[in-house]
Design an enzyme around this catalytic site. Structure first.
Site, mmCIF file in Angstrom:
data_model
loop_
_atom_site.group_PDB
_atom_site.id
_atom_site.type_symbol
_atom_site.label_atom_id
_atom_site.label_comp_id
_atom_site.label_asym_id
_atom_site.label_seq_id
_atom_site.Cartn_x
_atom_site.Cartn_y
_atom_site.Cartn_z
ATOM 1 N N PHE A 54 0.816 -1.224 0.000
ATOM 2 C CA PHE A 54 0.000 0.000 0.000
ATOM 3 C C PHE A 54 0.849 1.273 0.000
ATOM 4 O O PHE A 54 0.468 2.284 0.623
ATOM 5 C CB PHE A 54 -0.967 0.004 1.213
ATOM 6 C CG PHE A 54 -1.537 -1.336 1.520
ATOM 7 C CD1 PHE A 54 -2.328 -1.988 0.597
ATOM 8 C CD2 PHE A 54 -1.226 -1.987 2.710
ATOM 9 C CE1 PHE A 54 -2.832 -3.252 0.863
ATOM 10 C CE2 PHE A 54 -1.716 -3.249 2.977
ATOM 11 C CZ PHE A 54 -2.520 -3.889 2.055
ATOM 12 N N CYS A 55 1.988 1.235 -0.662
ATOM 13 C CA CYS A 55 2.884 2.404 -0.696
ATOM 14 C C CYS A 55 3.275 2.834 0.721
ATOM 15 O O CYS A 55 3.392 4.043 1.009
ATOM 16 C CB CYS A 55 2.262 3.584 -1.426
ATOM 17 S SG CYS A 55 1.770 3.195 -3.103
ATOM 18 N N ALA A 56 3.429 1.876 1.601
ATOM 19 C CA ALA A 56 3.830 2.193 2.982
ATOM 20 C C ALA A 56 4.718 1.043 3.483
ATOM 21 O O ALA A 56 4.415 0.402 4.486
ATOM 22 C CB ALA A 56 2.601 2.373 3.863
#
Ligand code: ALA
Length: 464
Positions: free
Chosen positions: A371-373
């Site tokens: 999730f781009c994290a």
């Protein structure tokens, strides 16, 4: 300032059982991927359609469409300011493509000195981390093992780097766990130590009310995206005090950013024009502003209560599934507020496989991966940080395998129109997958059907 400080009785009519209608064209499909992007509200589509016949160049012409478009664009800024309770004399609204774009704009608007620190938290999306690395020294306050944030740890960091911290950059709600830091408290802390605060509100504003100013407290900068608040027309907004945007040349330069240009000199316009190079996305701004108005007209306390009820239902249902691990706070009763995001893994089934089974066998859309994290997901998974050698090996192997997957998880995220039935369907589907994780015999056929359906729908987009 955030949900915890919003308990005053509201004069607005309560939200009835029917949420505002959305433009959704896939009957029978359950959308549990609102944290990635939301469908459009019908009123947003209608506003864009109403503006379209009069669309003209903002600040670029004298005809009626151009004049109207220029005024309409200005009106959109006011709607956004009202949504956040900003002050038109002091605050400025900069439109851009999305939160990522606008964090880059902001990072280049602040006049950092060598050695200046930006404090980020371990909860951040890559977009509220990577842009700061390019302009300042980034110091990270780690998340705890459940993805929470300790204000004491933030204060300790502010103290340790006192005099150097220019900005605390923090999410309003984590896109991985739904955790909502206490933004009001963090604003007080940042200001006490001479720093400003930026709130990445991309995951917050469609779920909870957010005010720029609450009594003596003020958030210095807030950004959010239209595509996560039912206005997916390629726009986002960044809001802050006018003078903060007039210290430096713009991140992107070009038409619309300058007053005087000679062959070797140029003078930049004031904000927000300085930050908006090129012809503005008027229709995106209309969509965003209309969504702001639609959300303002709802009683967001009722929206939040409904979301909490559904999130509890999801957490209870998922917890009962053998082999399913939930990530994030173990407080399944939501005594501490959080937005409706539920991350999990199924033992023995890779996260991408689970997402595919949900999509193809059960008609449920979720997102899987990091999730781009990545820093937060790595921490929640309990994996150690990569050594330099492991990092090199991993980057090399992923570079050679475009579909190579990082360790990750599955995420279900709720929206305005999520129903109890949607949640129950997710729980039933996951129980089935857990009981028999082998791909169903019909998986290949369903994949083919999916491809054919997509091709047909794309033809429909271009058919008229
Ligand atoms: N940042 C968005 C997400 O969490 C795209 O899915």
């Amino acid at each position: 300032m955030n949900a915890s400080s919003r308990t005053a009785p509201s004069a607005k009519p309560p939200l009835d059982d029917k949420p505002p209608p959305l433009c959704e064209g896939t009957p029978g499909y359950v959308n549990l991927d609102h944290a990635a992007t939301t469908p459009a509200l019908v009123v947003v589509k209608q506003a864009v359609e109403a503006a379209l016949p009069y669309y003209g160049g903002v600040h670029r012409g004298s005809g009626l469409p151009s004049e109207l478009s220029t005024e309409l664009y200005q009106r959109c800024r006011l709607e956004v300011l009202q949504f956040l309770g900003g002050d038109a004399l002091r605050h400025v609204v900069v439109f851009g493509r999305n939160t990522t774009d606008l964090i880059n704009v902001l990072s280049h608007s602040i006049a950092f000195e060598p050695g200046d620190v930006v404090l980020v938290t371990g909860l951040e999306h890559h977009s509220n981390d990577l842009p700061w690395r390019r302009v300042a020294r980034v110091v990270r306050v780690e998340a705890d093992a459940q993805g929470g944030l300790s204000e004491d740890a933030v204060e300790a960091c502010l103290k340790r780097h006192q005099g150097r911290v220019r900005l605390l950059a923090v999410t309003g709600a984590s896109n991985v766990t739904g955790y909502m830091p206490d933004i009001g408290l963090l604003a007080d802390l940042a200001h006490r130590y001479g720093a400003k605060i930026f709130v990445d509100a991309a995951q917050l504003v469609a779920h909870r009310s957010l005010r720029l100013v609450t009594g003596e407290r003020e958030l210095d900068f807030v950004a959010f995206s239209g595509h996560k608040m039912y206005a997916p027309f390629g726009s986002g907004a960044l809001v802050g005090a006018r003078e903060s945007f007039e210290q430096r040349p713009p991140f992107a330069s070009g038409g619309g950013t300058v007053s005087v240009v000679t062959p070797d000199r140029q003078s930049w316009l004031n904000a927000p024009h300085r930050q908006e190079a090129g012809t503005p996305n008027l229709l995106g701004a209309v969509a965003l502003a209309r969504a702001c108005r639609a959300l303002t007209s709802l009683d967001l306390r009722v929206v939040a209560e409904r979301e909490r009820t559904l999130t509890r239902r999801a957490l209870r249902g998922l917890r009962a599934i053998p082999g399913l691990t939930l990530y994030g706070s173990p407080d399944l009763e939501l005594r501490r507020d959080r937005v409706g995001i539920v991350p999990f893994n199924l033992q023995g089934v890779e996260h991408g496989e689970v997402a595919e089974a949900l999509a193809l066998d059960h008609g449920i859309g979720v997102r899987s991966g990091c999730f781009c994290a990545q820093p937060l997901v790595t921490r929640l998974l309990g994996r150690p940080e990569l050594s330099s050698l492991e990092y090199l090996a991993l980057t090399r192997s992923l570079r050679n395998q475009p579909d190579g997957r990082m360790p990750g998880m599955v995420r279900a995220s709720l929206g305005l129109c999520t129903s109890e039935e949607d949640i129950d369907r997710l729980c039933r589907a996951l129980a089935e997958i857990a009981a028999d994780p082998r791909p169903s015999r019909r998986r290949d056929e369903r994949r083919r059907q999916r491809r054919a359906e997509i091709a047909r729908l794309i033809m429909g987009v271009f058919a008229p």
